[in-house]
Each structure stands twice: as C-alpha cells, then as structure tokens.
Design an enzyme around this catalytic site. Structure first.
Site, short mmCIF file in Angstrom:
data_model
loop_
_atom_site.label_atom_id
_atom_site.label_comp_id
_atom_site.label_asym_id
_atom_site.label_seq_id
_atom_site.Cartn_x
_atom_site.Cartn_y
_atom_site.Cartn_z
N GLU A 33 0.87 -1.18 -0.20
CA GLU A 33 0.04 0.07 -0.13
C GLU A 33 0.81 1.22 -0.05
O GLU A 33 2.06 1.32 0.60
CB GLU A 33 -0.88 -0.02 1.22
CG GLU A 33 -1.86 -1.03 1.06
CD GLU A 33 -2.74 -1.31 2.14
OE1 GLU A 33 -4.10 -1.80 2.12
OE2 GLU A 33 -2.50 -1.06 3.40
N CYS A 88 3.62 8.41 1.12
CA CYS A 88 3.87 7.55 2.12
C CYS A 88 4.16 6.11 1.58
O CYS A 88 3.18 5.61 0.96
CB CYS A 88 2.96 7.42 3.12
SG CYS A 88 3.45 6.19 4.55
N CYS A 93 6.17 -7.23 7.01
CA CYS A 93 7.24 -6.62 7.82
C CYS A 93 7.71 -7.75 8.78
O CYS A 93 7.11 -8.73 9.33
CB CYS A 93 6.74 -5.31 8.83
SG CYS A 93 8.10 -4.58 9.54
N CYS A 137 6.36 -5.04 15.99
CA CYS A 137 5.87 -4.16 16.75
C CYS A 137 4.25 -4.55 17.07
O CYS A 137 3.42 -4.63 16.40
CB CYS A 137 5.80 -2.78 16.23
SG CYS A 137 7.57 -2.11 15.59
N CYS A 161 1.25 -2.40 15.76
CA CYS A 161 1.22 -2.20 14.10
C CYS A 161 0.31 -2.92 13.40
O CYS A 161 0.81 -4.37 13.64
CB CYS A 161 2.68 -1.91 13.81
SG CYS A 161 2.67 -1.51 12.19
N GLY A 191 6.61 -2.37 6.01
CA GLY A 191 7.93 -2.90 6.13
C GLY A 191 8.99 -1.75 6.81
O GLY A 191 8.76 -0.69 6.98
N SER A 232 11.42 5.52 15.08
CA SER A 232 10.04 5.16 15.98
C SER A 232 10.51 4.80 17.32
O SER A 232 10.79 3.69 17.59
CB SER A 232 9.34 4.07 15.33
OG SER A 232 9.14 4.54 13.93
N LEU A 233 10.46 5.65 18.33
CA LEU A 233 10.95 5.26 19.61
C LEU A 233 10.12 4.89 20.44
O LEU A 233 10.28 3.51 21.28
CB LEU A 233 11.63 6.78 20.28
CG LEU A 233 12.57 6.30 21.46
CD1 LEU A 233 13.89 5.60 21.38
CD2 LEU A 233 12.88 7.86 22.05
N ASN A 287 -3.54 5.06 16.07
CA ASN A 287 -4.65 4.57 15.25
C ASN A 287 -4.78 2.97 15.75
O ASN A 287 -3.93 2.17 15.44
CB ASN A 287 -4.10 4.40 13.78
CG ASN A 287 -3.64 5.90 13.55
OD1 ASN A 287 -4.45 6.98 13.53
ND2 ASN A 287 -2.61 6.14 12.98
N CYS A 313 -0.93 5.69 9.94
CA CYS A 313 0.39 5.11 10.46
C CYS A 313 -0.05 3.97 11.15
O CYS A 313 -1.02 3.82 11.98
CB CYS A 313 0.94 5.87 11.51
SG CYS A 313 1.96 7.18 10.84
#
Ligand code: SAH
Length: 345
Positions: free
Chosen positions: A92, A105, A112, A116, A119, A163, A218-219, A294, A337
C-alpha cells in the site's frame, strides 16, 4: 526461462549490452532515460529507439510494472492505493495532501519482519523486499495522483508505509538515488524521510554512507523494558545500542533526528516515561513528533488522554526540545500510520 527486468541494469550495464550486440553505446543512455526519467511501461514506448533495437531488448528483458489495484479516498483528501506487484503480491502507498505539501507515504517491504505489537503491518509476515524499481514506481504513481487530483507535484516522501526500510537498505538506497538523481525524478533528498524502528548497525552504515535524506526513529519509549514489551526486537537491538548509533549518525551527518512517539494509556504515560524521553533527546540534536495512535483492535493499546499528551509537550518544551503533535490522516480508510495491512484484499 524468465526474462530479466531491464530496470535491474545500470546505465553502464545497458551501454555494455548495446556494444556487445553491435549497437552504439549511447543507446544505453537513451534507454535508461526512458526507463527512469520518463517511466515508460513498455519497451515499445521508446519512440526514438529503432524497432530492431527494441526487439533485441524484448528478446532478453521485460519491464515488471506495478499496477494500481484499488484506490480509496478519505474525506480528508488522503488517498490510499493498493499496489499490485508483478508476482501478484500487494503493498500500500498513500498520498497525504496538505495546504503546503504533497506527501507520499511509501512501502519498502511486503509485510514486515519486526513485530511491533501496535502495528497492523506486523500481523502480515514479511513476504519479501521490494526492488528499487518497485519503490520508485510507487513515488511515480503518487506523483501522478498529485497532478491529477491537486494540480501540484509531489513535494515530500516518507518511508512510513509497510515494512522496515533499514531491513531492505540496499534497495531503498538505490531507489532514493534514482528519486533524487537528475536522470530520475530530481527531488531533493532533504524532502525524504526514512523512518526506522531503529536498527543500530544500519543507522551507523547510513552515517558512513553519508546519506543526505532525513532520519526518523520510532522510539515510543526511552525505557528499556517498556520498549521491549511493545517492540520485542528491542531485546536484541537495545536502547543503549540505538543511542550509540544515533550519536554516531549525528556526529557524521550533522542531521538532527526526529523521534516518533505514540503515548498509550498505562504503557508510557507516566512522568518517568517523559523524563526518560527528555534524557534520550539530549544525546543528539532531535525533535519529537507525538503521533496519534490508530487503533488496530487490540485492547492492550489505548491512546492516552489529552492531559498526558499535554504533559509530554510541556515538559519537552521546558527542556527546549521541539515537539509537535501529529493528527492522523486517512483514518476512515485505514490509511493512517500502522494501519496498512492490505485490508482491502
Ligand atoms: N518500520 C518503520 C516504518 C513504518 S511504520 C518504522 O517503524 O518506523 C511508520 C510509523 O507508524 C512508525 O513510527 C510506527 O511506529 C508508527 N505506527 C505503527 N503502528 C501505529 C499505529 N497503530 N498507530 C500510530 N502509529 C503507528
């Protein structure tokens, strides 16, 4: 035998191919321009190349195009594309328009390999890396949509789709080289952000390679155990190692780092979480981008309330750390996201 994708060849490879076949070497430059700058989809579209040369090309090569499988438009103007690759897999890519910017984006992998927990893409296992041309073509596709829907060209690119770009570093780098080259799209690398969950070895490699694009990390937590509980690979690539790689990045590139950070209820909404982030930000010049969560329908993850966000902002600002709060775009079409998961399939 499967024919080779002609876009895996460099301009030197193309020149050598023509010489070997008894044609002039400069045909290689012409073909290269058709393939990249003009983004043609079929060898026969090379109108200044004779039929005999085109036939020679077609006997050995193909162009593996991407195709738009479906387009969804959000009420806020965000456009999500499902992109079909030549082998039938789907990724996507999203166009995010604002008054001042047109941002693409884009995805770097099908699925991936990192997991996480917050996600949606993590729920798809990693199928394969995207090739440089598949990454480049997403940008070309979104650029056309910018022109078609908004009469403006693309201005920015973020590697925040599906990814982990640093797990497909060579292809991402090759794609960015073409995106920024005058023989490609000629965009400024300063308008490209590569977002990583934080792979220390590769961050150091990027610094050594003196890349010119921007880095976002991405902390989500600056406390070791907390980060490991939401991003399990942090057990292997620890925060200490990440910190060292970021210091190395800054020393070698003088490029400030953006930390992406979601605040969740009961996970990282306490004062010690904020203090740890402040300390982490002091290691290298950086800014913090707080992003809205999200939902991916996991009861463990709930966006923290506004007072927690405000406390984060106040304390970061008091410590002279730039902080912004990014509202999500395209949520109604699962384009925000962490929501990219080929749901449309
Ligand atoms: N793998 C890369 C890029 C893809 S994710 C990375 O981790 O940076 C792009 C951004 O979206 C990252 O900051 C990621 O942490 C964030 N993200 C993932 N899931 C999310 C969700 N459900 N809500 C909000 N942001 C999310």
């Amino acid at each position: 035998m499967d024919k080779k994708d002609i876009r895996s060849l460099s301009v030197e490879d193309l020149r050598a191919f023509f010489l070997e076949k008894g044609f002039e070497a400069f045909r290689g430059n012409q073909v290269y321009e058709w393939l990249w700058k003009k983004s043609i989809k079929d060898i026969d579209q090379m109108t200044n190349i004779s039929k005999s040369i085109r036939d020679a090309l077609k006997s050995e090569f193909v162009i593996n195009n991407i195709e738009i499988e479906s387009v969804q438009k959000s009420t806020d103007g965000t456009v999500k594309n499902a992109i079909k690759l030549h082998d039938g897999l789907t990724v996507e890519s999203v166009l995010i328009p604002t008054k001042t910017r047109m941002t693409a984006c884009i995805s770097s992998q099908v699925g991936c390999s990192l997991n996480c927990r917050f996600c949606a893409t993590a729920r798809l296992k990693r199928m394969r890396n995207l090739n440089p041309d598949e990454i480049y073509d997403q940008v070309v596709t979104i650029n056309s949509q910018c022109l078609e829907f908004h009469d403006k060209p693309l201005t920015n690119i973020v590697f925040m789709g599906m990814g982990e770009p640093l797990m497909n570093y060579n292809n991402v780098l090759k794609a960015i080289e073409k995106i920024t080259s005058p023989t490609g799209l000629g965009m400024s690398p300063k308008r490209i952000v590569v977002s990583t969950s934080g792979v220390p070895k590769m961050i150091k490699k990027m610094a050594d390679d003196k890349v010119k694009f921007k880095l976002a990390v991405s902390l989500h937590s600056a406390i070791e155990e907390t980060r490991t509980s939401i991003m399990p690979f942090n057990e292997k690539f620890t925060l200490t190692e990440l910190r060292n790689s970021l210091i190395y990045w800054y020393e070698n590139t003088k490029n400030r780092i953006t930390y992406e950070y979601v605040v969740w209820e009961g996970i990282n909404d306490k004062i010690e979480d904020i203090n740890a982030l402040v300390e982490f930000c002091k290691f290298a010049p950086s800014k913090v981008n707080l992003i809205q969560y999200n939902s991916i329908d996991d009861p463990d993850f709930v966006q923290a309330n506004n007072s927690a966000i405000k406390l984060y902002m106040d304390i970061l600002e008091k410590n002279n750390i730039t902080v912004t709060f990014r509202r999500s775009r395209g949520k109604d079409i699962d384009a925000a996201c962490g929501q990219l998961a080929n749901k449309s399939q």
